[in-house]
Motif scaffolding. Structure first.
Motif: not given
Length: 253
Positions: A46-47, A71
């Motif tokens: 998700s980053d 995110k």
């Protein structure tokens, strides 16, 4: 086209240079009392991953991750939702554009068509499967559906499915801890059922999902299998398959 298998039932698709997530989950901690600890390292994505579209088959938290939506969905991205789930989704997700579809209704954008189709949840909650396609590729995603009598119809009405992502762990659940009466009947497709379902869908290949990552000796007891079992059932049913490990990619031109 690019397909990446994520954790558990999650997949990432890239069709027409657009990124699509289905049942993408990173955080399984809420279900730890009934699923146990993950037996392998959970992939984190998700980053760095941004999606144009996010879909999910149902609201169980091993398929629906609010954190991933928050995110990963692009500012102009869309959450595509089966209409029966819309009221619950709107309670949990804010400030996101939502496209709502009835069963067998389609939404097309950027040359990609999305369609929710019939599924049957193992514990009686609301669930759909998804068909996603562009001009040259078509996939079917079955969440954690159980066996049902609509696979014949779906196969007739949805031609040329390339890959059917179907659960295979045939899990028996004992969720009395959350007030659900015990049943010894599996709450997702088992291996043979998944091969048969893919065969009825006329899919070129079955891609097994929803297996291997979780087991709990009291609450979550999956059917175990190995590579020999896959080969045996594939030959018996007459259905080809391919295995994608978590994080593995499939790319086609």
């Amino acid at each position: 086209m690019e397909i990446q298998k994520l954790n558990w039932a999650g997949i990432k698709l890239i069709f027409n240079n657009k990124t699509i997530l289905i049942d993408a989950v990173e955080d399984f901690s809420y279900y730890k009392p009934v699923l146990g600890d993950a037996v392998e390292q959970v992939i984190t994505f998700s980053d760095h991953l941004k999606a144009d579209y996010i879909l999910f088959t149902h609201l169980h938290l091993d398929h629906f991750d609010k954190g991933v939506i928050k995110k990963c969905l692009k500012q102009d991205g869309k959450l595509i939702v089966y209409s029966e789930l819309e009221p619950w989704v709107r309670k949990h997700v804010e400030n996101v554009e939502i496209v709502v579809l009835n069963l067998d209704e389609t939404f097309t954008e950027n040359g990609i068509t999305f369609k929710p189709v019939f599924a049957m949840d193992g514990v009686g909650e609301i669930q759909s499967s998804w068909i996603v396609e562009d001009a040259t590729n078509k996939i079917f995603h079955g969440g954690d559906t159980i066996w049902h009598n609509q696979f014949w119809r779906l196969g007739k009405e949805n031609k040329d499915i390339d890959y059917a992502f179907l659960p295979v762990n045939g899990v028996v659940v004992n969720f009395e801890i959350i007030g659900l009466e015990y049943s010894p009947v599996p709450a997702s497709l088992n291996l043979k059922e998944a091969f048969a379902a893919a065969h009825l869908l006329h899919a070129k290949k079955l891609v097994p999902i929803h297996y291997g990552l979780f087991t709990h000796e009291k609450c979550y007891i999956p059917q175990l299998f190995n590579g020999n079992d896959l080969e045996r059932v594939s030959e018996e049913v007459g259905q080809e398959y391919m295995v994608l490990k978590d994080g593995e990619m499939l790319m086609e031109i």
